[in-house]
Write an enzyme that holds these catalytic residues in place. Structure first.
Site, PDB file in Angstrom:
ATOM      1  N   LYS A 167      -4.002   9.100  15.256  1.00 34.08           N
ATOM      2  CA  LYS A 167      -2.632   9.024  15.756  1.00 34.08           C
ATOM      3  C   LYS A 167      -2.537   9.785  17.071  1.00 34.08           C
ATOM      4  O   LYS A 167      -3.342  10.660  17.341  1.00 34.08           O
ATOM      5  CB  LYS A 167      -1.675   9.639  14.739  1.00 34.08           C
ATOM      6  CG  LYS A 167      -1.579   8.802  13.484  1.00 34.08           C
ATOM      7  CD  LYS A 167      -0.413   9.206  12.637  1.00 34.08           C
ATOM      8  CE  LYS A 167      -0.147   8.176  11.568  1.00 34.08           C
ATOM      9  NZ  LYS A 167       0.336   6.885  12.076  1.00 34.08           N
ATOM     10  N   LYS A 201       0.854  -1.187   0.000  1.00 35.38           N
ATOM     11  CA  LYS A 201       0.000   0.000   0.000  1.00 35.38           C
ATOM     12  C   LYS A 201       0.887   1.233   0.000  1.00 35.38           C
ATOM     13  O   LYS A 201       2.036   1.126   0.416  1.00 35.38           O
ATOM     14  CB  LYS A 201      -0.949  -0.028   1.190  1.00 35.38           C
ATOM     15  CG  LYS A 201      -0.346   0.464   2.511  1.00 35.38           C
ATOM     16  CD  LYS A 201      -1.401   0.733   3.538  1.00 35.38           C
ATOM     17  CE  LYS A 201      -0.957   1.890   4.402  1.00 35.38           C
ATOM     18  NZ  LYS A 201      -1.673   2.112   5.593  1.00 35.38           N
ATOM     19  N   ASP A 221      -4.922   6.856   4.470  1.00 33.71           N
ATOM     20  CA  ASP A 221      -3.917   5.958   5.037  1.00 33.71           C
ATOM     21  C   ASP A 221      -4.547   4.783   5.785  1.00 33.71           C
ATOM     22  O   ASP A 221      -3.978   3.693   5.794  1.00 33.71           O
ATOM     23  CB  ASP A 221      -3.007   6.756   5.993  1.00 33.71           C
ATOM     24  CG  ASP A 221      -1.842   5.919   6.514  1.00 33.71           C
ATOM     25  OD1 ASP A 221      -1.177   5.273   5.675  1.00 33.71           O
ATOM     26  OD2 ASP A 221      -1.609   5.893   7.727  1.00 33.71           O
ATOM     27  N   LYS A 255      -3.612 -10.535   9.948  1.00 25.59           N
ATOM     28  CA  LYS A 255      -3.596 -10.667  11.411  1.00 25.59           C
ATOM     29  C   LYS A 255      -4.436 -11.872  11.824  1.00 25.59           C
ATOM     30  O   LYS A 255      -5.518 -12.098  11.293  1.00 25.59           O
ATOM     31  CB  LYS A 255      -4.149  -9.394  12.065  1.00 25.59           C
ATOM     32  CG  LYS A 255      -3.194  -8.215  11.975  1.00 25.59           C
ATOM     33  CD  LYS A 255      -3.808  -7.002  12.646  1.00 25.59           C
ATOM     34  CE  LYS A 255      -2.917  -5.784  12.468  1.00 25.59           C
ATOM     35  NZ  LYS A 255      -1.695  -5.833  13.260  1.00 25.59           N
ATOM     36  N   HIS A 276      -7.551  -0.315   5.711  1.00 30.54           N
ATOM     37  CA  HIS A 276      -7.645  -1.208   6.881  1.00 30.54           C
ATOM     38  C   HIS A 276      -9.046  -1.228   7.503  1.00 30.54           C
ATOM     39  O   HIS A 276      -9.613  -2.291   7.741  1.00 30.54           O
ATOM     40  CB  HIS A 276      -6.657  -0.787   7.974  1.00 30.54           C
ATOM     41  CG  HIS A 276      -5.235  -0.743   7.513  1.00 30.54           C
ATOM     42  ND1 HIS A 276      -4.713  -1.666   6.640  1.00 30.54           N
ATOM     43  CD2 HIS A 276      -4.213   0.097   7.807  1.00 30.54           C
ATOM     44  CE1 HIS A 276      -3.437  -1.381   6.421  1.00 30.54           C
ATOM     45  NE2 HIS A 276      -3.119  -0.308   7.111  1.00 30.54           N
ATOM     46  N   HIS A 323      -2.044  -5.470   5.212  1.00 25.61           N
ATOM     47  CA  HIS A 323      -1.508  -6.407   6.207  1.00 25.61           C
ATOM     48  C   HIS A 323      -2.502  -6.692   7.333  1.00 25.61           C
ATOM     49  O   HIS A 323      -2.363  -7.676   8.047  1.00 25.61           O
ATOM     50  CB  HIS A 323      -0.161  -5.938   6.750  1.00 25.61           C
ATOM     51  CG  HIS A 323      -0.252  -4.770   7.678  1.00 25.61           C
ATOM     52  ND1 HIS A 323      -0.185  -3.479   7.246  1.00 25.61           N
ATOM     53  CD2 HIS A 323      -0.410  -4.713   9.009  1.00 25.61           C
ATOM     54  CE1 HIS A 323      -0.301  -2.682   8.282  1.00 25.61           C
ATOM     55  NE2 HIS A 323      -0.443  -3.392   9.366  1.00 25.61           N
TER      56      HIS A 323
HETATM   57  P1  NAP Z   1      11.885   3.008   2.329  1.00 22.78           P
HETATM   58  O1  NAP Z   1      12.436   2.686   3.666  1.00 22.78           O
HETATM   59  O2  NAP Z   1      12.020   4.380   1.792  1.00 22.78           O
HETATM   60  O3  NAP Z   1      12.589   1.999   1.303  1.00 22.78           O
HETATM   61  C1  NAP Z   1      12.465   2.126  -0.081  1.00 22.78           C
HETATM   62  C2  NAP Z   1      13.332   1.074  -0.744  1.00 22.78           C
HETATM   63  O4  NAP Z   1      13.265   1.243  -2.141  1.00 22.78           O
HETATM   64  C3  NAP Z   1      14.790   1.162  -0.371  1.00 22.78           C
HETATM   65  O5  NAP Z   1      15.317  -0.149  -0.254  1.00 22.78           O
HETATM   66  C4  NAP Z   1      15.400   1.858  -1.574  1.00 22.78           C
HETATM   67  O6  NAP Z   1      16.760   1.507  -1.640  1.00 22.78           O
HETATM   68  C5  NAP Z   1      14.572   1.253  -2.691  1.00 22.78           C
HETATM   69  N1  NAP Z   1      14.535   2.043  -3.897  1.00 22.78           N
HETATM   70  C6  NAP Z   1      14.213   3.368  -4.031  1.00 22.78           C
HETATM   71  N2  NAP Z   1      14.298   3.744  -5.320  1.00 22.78           N
HETATM   72  C7  NAP Z   1      14.665   2.637  -6.015  1.00 22.78           C
HETATM   73  C8  NAP Z   1      14.922   2.387  -7.384  1.00 22.78           C
HETATM   74  N3  NAP Z   1      14.809   3.348  -8.321  1.00 22.78           N
HETATM   75  N4  NAP Z   1      15.267   1.147  -7.737  1.00 22.78           N
HETATM   76  C9  NAP Z   1      15.391   0.170  -6.831  1.00 22.78           C
HETATM   77  N5  NAP Z   1      15.170   0.347  -5.523  1.00 22.78           N
HETATM   78  C10 NAP Z   1      14.817   1.573  -5.124  1.00 22.78           C
HETATM   79  O7  NAP Z   1      10.353   2.622   2.205  1.00 22.78           O
HETATM   80  P2  NAP Z   1       9.554   1.540   3.060  1.00 22.78           P
HETATM   81  O8  NAP Z   1       9.071   2.181   4.307  1.00 22.78           O
HETATM   82  O9  NAP Z   1      10.345   0.300   3.158  1.00 22.78           O
HETATM   83  O10 NAP Z   1       8.254   1.327   2.162  1.00 22.78           O
HETATM   84  C11 NAP Z   1       8.266   0.546   0.985  1.00 22.78           C
HETATM   85  C12 NAP Z   1       6.840   0.457   0.441  1.00 22.78           C
HETATM   86  O11 NAP Z   1       6.015  -0.172   1.414  1.00 22.78           O
HETATM   87  C13 NAP Z   1       6.185   1.823   0.181  1.00 22.78           C
HETATM   88  O12 NAP Z   1       5.289   1.686  -0.895  1.00 22.78           O
HETATM   89  C14 NAP Z   1       5.382   2.077   1.462  1.00 22.78           C
HETATM   90  O13 NAP Z   1       4.292   2.920   1.237  1.00 22.78           O
HETATM   91  C15 NAP Z   1       4.933   0.669   1.777  1.00 22.78           C
HETATM   92  N6  NAP Z   1       4.634   0.454   3.196  1.00 22.78           N
HETATM   93  C16 NAP Z   1       5.584   0.612   4.134  1.00 22.78           C
HETATM   94  C17 NAP Z   1       5.289   0.377   5.469  1.00 22.78           C
HETATM   95  C18 NAP Z   1       6.331   0.495   6.538  1.00 22.78           C
HETATM   96  O14 NAP Z   1       6.009   0.187   7.690  1.00 22.78           O
HETATM   97  N7  NAP Z   1       7.541   0.918   6.238  1.00 22.78           N
HETATM   98  C19 NAP Z   1       3.994  -0.003   5.834  1.00 22.78           C
HETATM   99  C20 NAP Z   1       3.026  -0.173   4.837  1.00 22.78           C
HETATM  100  C21 NAP Z   1       3.363   0.053   3.524  1.00 22.78           C
HETATM  101  P3  NAP Z   1      17.860   2.382  -2.436  1.00 22.78           P
HETATM  102  O15 NAP Z   1      17.647   3.811  -2.043  1.00 22.78           O
HETATM  103  O16 NAP Z   1      19.118   1.781  -1.980  1.00 22.78           O
HETATM  104  O17 NAP Z   1      17.586   2.134  -3.864  1.00 22.78           O
END
Ligand code: NAP
Length: 484
Positions: A331, A148, A235, A182, A240, A178
């Protein structure tokens, strides 16, 4: 009681965004726990891909640290840890150029399950789908997992669905919410459709109203930019809370298979009435001793993004006509608590007289923390002094009920990632479901924009803005407490 583990077939899993927060905190720990549980073995390859430069040892060291933090019990066993890390490769690759794709192609195994997890920003979902096809990486057994947010509104969700559909068929696309992974959410279906006890009462004749609360204590920390564009409606509510509403309100599917379940959920979303402006409250948290207020946190002193929403929804169908569904999420609230309360109607006539008071049965389904189910029943207060009635809980904590050895509830991602490998889409959102949810959400957001609506401030650590209480009071009802 020990749960049975049925091993999955060998697979290749590519995690795009393997260095990111979600991969490190959720996806890799979930895979690791399933490895330790014996759900998959050494004939598996996990390839983490991102742009940053890491050698294999360096990347594995990063993952080892994450596992020590997010799966500490399993990571304490060096055999487990080494076994898992040996299945893990890191690959430098850019989703928006051709860099690294030839290398990826060389690492995949023919003729077996191949899953691509898009754990990257939503702007990269379409480019990734295109690159996978362009480089000939999709086989018969390919599936893609999309995180998402799935779109920002109906138009963008439709466009994304159309793009993904041009490269993959619907049965290859796994849209993650997610919450559906659960344990208690799945238990909701077991409680409803596995017991005779509740379902005959599960309708507007016996249910007064339903409350769905997803309360968080955290603020927007670390997600400011995304959140400021999204707000609580996009969000949390559109996905959810909507999914929880569907599982509570849907008709029994003919069988527990992916299309039968999702057909029934879709009917619920389509039966939702538009929300009246006076049936919705938006809030925004103010600063306090535990941190800055929302506006300060996002660096926008005029922000009108909501960090809290409470609303009254109606499912206009035969079963639920006249039974309101109250949804709230926010929040920086008083406690972290996700709970569904089904409040039954009062007994039609009290044989104990008016002084016995009103005693409605309530079924509470706790999703987090302390997953479990409580049924509040009315009994006589023990002792002398006549027939005084009190409400007592029949309480079932899943951790206690399932006994020692089952104390650690599996994380939602464990279930969901294994379902991807098994090819089971029941707990994933179908494209039409996502679009229907946006079609209901969009007019609410458009209404706020047209009216220049400003969210009501609420204190950090409170239960939300006072207007949310009024929303209930006007209907002669009250919110159940938000308890940890
Ligand atoms: P993040 O910490 O910013 O990680 C993004 C990842 O993408 C990094 O590994 C980054 O590594 C890689 N990336 C960015 N640009 C890229 C490119 N051009 N080619 C290949 N890899 C690239 O984000 P995140 O929090 O993990 O979230 C990832 C996704 O999950 C998003 O869509 C977010 O909305 C969703 N999400 C996250 C959470 C959470 O709890 N974090 C919860 C629900 C949904 P490099 O910069 O090294 O390329």
């Amino acid at each position: 009681m020990v749960s049975r583990v049925i091993p999955v077939d060998p697979f290749d899993l590519v995690i795009f965004g393997g260095t990111g927060d979600l991969a490190q905190r959720k996806i890799l720990p979930a895979l690791f726990r399933r490895y330790c549980a014996g759900q998959w073995n050494d004939d598996v390859r996990i390839i983490a891909a991102a742009r940053s430069a890491h050698d294999q040892a360096g990347y594995r060291a990063i993952v080892a640290e994450s596992l020590a933090q997010h799966a500490p019990r399993q990571a304490a066993d060096p055999g487990n840890l080494d076994g898992f890390l040996n299945r893990l490769q890191y690959l430098r690759l850019d989703a928006s150029s051709d860099d690294g794709w030839e290398n990826l192609s060389g690492q995949l195994t023919d003729l077996r399950i191949r899953a691509f997890y898009f754990s990257v920003g939503p702007g990269l979902f379409a480019p990734l789908a295109e690159k996978i096809r362009q480089h000939g990486l999709a086989n018969e057994q390919t599936r893609i997992v999309v995180e998402k947010p799935f779109g920002h509104d109906l138009d963008s969700a439709r466009a994304l669905n159309a793009t993904l559909a041009s490269y993959f068929s619907e049965n290859q696309i796994y849209r993650i919410d997610h919450y559906l992974g659960k344990e208690t959410v799945q238990n909701l279906m077991a409680v409803r459709f596995g017991n005779m006890l509740f379902e005959p009462l599960w309708n507007s004749q016996y249910v007064d109203h339903i409350q769905i609360t997803v309360a968080e204590t955290v603020g927007v920390d670390g997600r400011e930019e995304y959140y400021e564009r999204a707000g609580a409606m996009r969000d949390m509510v559109q996905n959810h809370l909507m999914q929880l509403l569907c599982l509570i309100a849907m008709e029994p599917p003919a069988k527990f298979d992916s299309d039968a379940v999702r057909d029934e959920k879709l009917k619920v979303i389509r039966a939702l009435d538009p929300v009246q402006p006076h049936h919705i409250v938006r809030g925004q948290y103010s600063g306090g001793p535990d941190g800055p207020g929302y506006r300060e946190a996002v660096g926008n002193p005029r922000s009108t993004t909501e960090s809290y929403v409470a609303l009254r929804a109606h499912v206009s169908n035969w079963r639920w006509a006249g039974t309101p569904f109250y949804l709230r999420t926010g929040k920086r609230l008083v406690a972290r608590s996700s709970v569904i309360n089904v409040i039954f109607k009062d007994a039609p006539h009290s044989i104990f007289g008016a002084e016995a008071g009103r005693h409605a049965n309530t079924l509470s389904i706790r999703l987090q923390p302390n997953e479990g189910i409580t049924l509040k029943v009315t009994i006589k207060e023990p002792g002398q002094g006549g027939m005084r009635l009190i409400d007592v809980p029949l309480d079932m904590s899943f951790a206690e009920a399932l006994g020692p050895g089952n104390q650690e509830a599996p994380d939602a991602y464990e279930r969901l990632v294994m379902d991807v490998i098994r090819g089971n889409q029941t707990l994933f959102m179908r494209g039409d479901e996502v679009e229907a949810a946006w079609a209901w959400t969009d007019p609410i957001i458009a209404g706020w924009q047209a009216r220049g609506d400003v969210p009501k401030p609420y204190d950090s650590g409170s239960t939300g803005p006072g207007d949310a209480e009024l929303l209930m009071k006007r209907d002669g009802r009250h919110w159940q407490g938000i308890k940890p």
